[in-house]
Design an enzyme around this catalytic site. Structure first.
Site, PDB file in Angstrom:
ATOM      1  N   VAL A 123     -94.540  41.746   7.984  1.00 56.11           N
ATOM      2  CA  VAL A 123     -94.667  41.645   9.432  1.00 56.11           C
ATOM      3  C   VAL A 123     -93.339  41.933  10.124  1.00 56.11           C
ATOM      4  CG1 VAL A 123     -96.617  40.056   9.387  1.00 56.11           C
ATOM      5  CG2 VAL A 123     -94.314  39.134   9.359  1.00 56.11           C
ATOM      6  N   LYS A 172     -80.149  36.973  12.070  1.00 53.87           N
ATOM      7  CA  LYS A 172     -80.442  37.416  13.407  1.00 53.87           C
ATOM      8  C   LYS A 172     -81.904  37.177  13.743  1.00 53.87           C
ATOM      9  CE  LYS A 172     -77.136  41.168  12.977  1.00 53.87           C
ATOM     10  NZ  LYS A 172     -76.962  42.605  12.810  1.00 53.87           N
ATOM     11  N   ARG A 190     -87.262  44.245  15.927  1.00 46.21           N
ATOM     12  CA  ARG A 190     -87.050  42.848  16.313  1.00 46.21           C
ATOM     13  C   ARG A 190     -87.471  42.590  17.757  1.00 46.21           C
ATOM     14  NH1 ARG A 190     -83.736  40.274  12.604  1.00 46.21           N
ATOM     15  NH2 ARG A 190     -82.152  41.547  11.616  1.00 46.21           N
ATOM     16  N   GLU A 214     -85.682  29.075  11.856  1.00 44.12           N
ATOM     17  CA  GLU A 214     -85.787  30.286  11.033  1.00 44.12           C
ATOM     18  C   GLU A 214     -86.985  31.098  11.500  1.00 44.12           C
ATOM     19  OE1 GLU A 214     -84.475  32.597   9.494  1.00 44.12           O
ATOM     20  OE2 GLU A 214     -84.063  31.873   7.482  1.00 44.12           O
ATOM     21  N   ASP A 267     -90.408  32.282   3.466  1.00 40.86           N
ATOM     22  CA  ASP A 267     -91.259  32.861   2.417  1.00 40.86           C
ATOM     23  C   ASP A 267     -90.852  32.330   1.054  1.00 40.86           C
ATOM     24  OD1 ASP A 267     -88.981  34.535   2.178  1.00 40.86           O
ATOM     25  OD2 ASP A 267     -89.993  36.208   3.121  1.00 40.86           O
ATOM     26  N   LYS A 291     -94.939  31.366   5.053  1.00 39.78           N
ATOM     27  CA  LYS A 291     -95.690  32.172   4.082  1.00 39.78           C
ATOM     28  C   LYS A 291     -95.656  31.451   2.732  1.00 39.78           C
ATOM     29  CE  LYS A 291     -94.752  36.649   4.249  1.00 39.78           C
ATOM     30  NZ  LYS A 291     -94.151  37.980   3.899  1.00 39.78           N
TER      31      LYS A 291
END
Length: 190
Positions: A162, A52, A174, A108, A112, A140
């Protein structure tokens, strides 16, 4: 700290710092959309939004891609309610579109560790697309444990927790129009 859009009370309480304002995000998303327009002009482009988290990013991004495109959604779970990946990904909503011989751009919210996207790219490659590229809002690299890399990236960030603009904590935050960090006492401890 005064927050934009009248964000106050419990919603504002955990917010420490805004990393990227709504305006900064929109400017960067517009630039990414323009770059994708140049790179995919005349090609059969399918944008695959990873639900999501990348919904907000993808919706804004495709408004800046000035050419015909198709949009589809996929949902991959590897986090649950945690703040770091379990390392085990599973498809919870598959694509509706056939991707064979198409140019696929996966959108996306954050790249990370790379585990989820690595799994997703390998899975989609089995369906014989012409190519698969990754467009991420946040990158990241300090957390990466796979060799996967973004082809298009909005912002590179250090190893911070974050939220906002699609990124969540336990399915909340969100909807914030900016990306922010939490104060230490609100940062989830895993």
């Amino acid at each position: 700290m005064e927050l934009p859009h009248g964000i106050t009370g419990k919603l504002a309480e955990p917010i420490e710092k805004i990393l990227f304002t709504e305006q900064e995000i929109q400017e960067r998303v517009k630039a990414l959309g323009e770059q994708l327009t140049r790179d995919y002009q005349g090609k059969d482009l399918l944008v695959v939004c990873v639900l999501k988290g990348s919904l907000y990013f993808t919706a804004d991004l495709i408004r800046h891609i000035n050419m015909p495109l198709s949009l589809d959604f996929i949902s991959v779970s590897s986090y649950g309610d945690a703040t770091h990946t379990s390392g085990i990904a599973r498809i919870t909503k598959d694509l509706d579109e056939d991707i064979e011989d198409r140019h696929v751009v996966i959108t996306e919210d954050i790249l990370d560790t790379g585990l989820t996207l690595d799994y997703l790219v390998k899975l989609l490659q089995l369906r014989n697309p012409r190519e698969i590229k990754i467009c991420t809002l946040l990158d990241k690299p300090s957390k990466r444990i796979t060799g996967i890399r973004a082809d298009y990236s909005g912002f590179e960030i250090p190893n911070l927790f974050v939220v906002g603009y699609g990124l969540d904590y336990k399915h909340k935050y969100r909807h914030l129009p900016f990306i922010c960090t939490f104060r230490d006492e609100f940062i989830p401890k895993d």
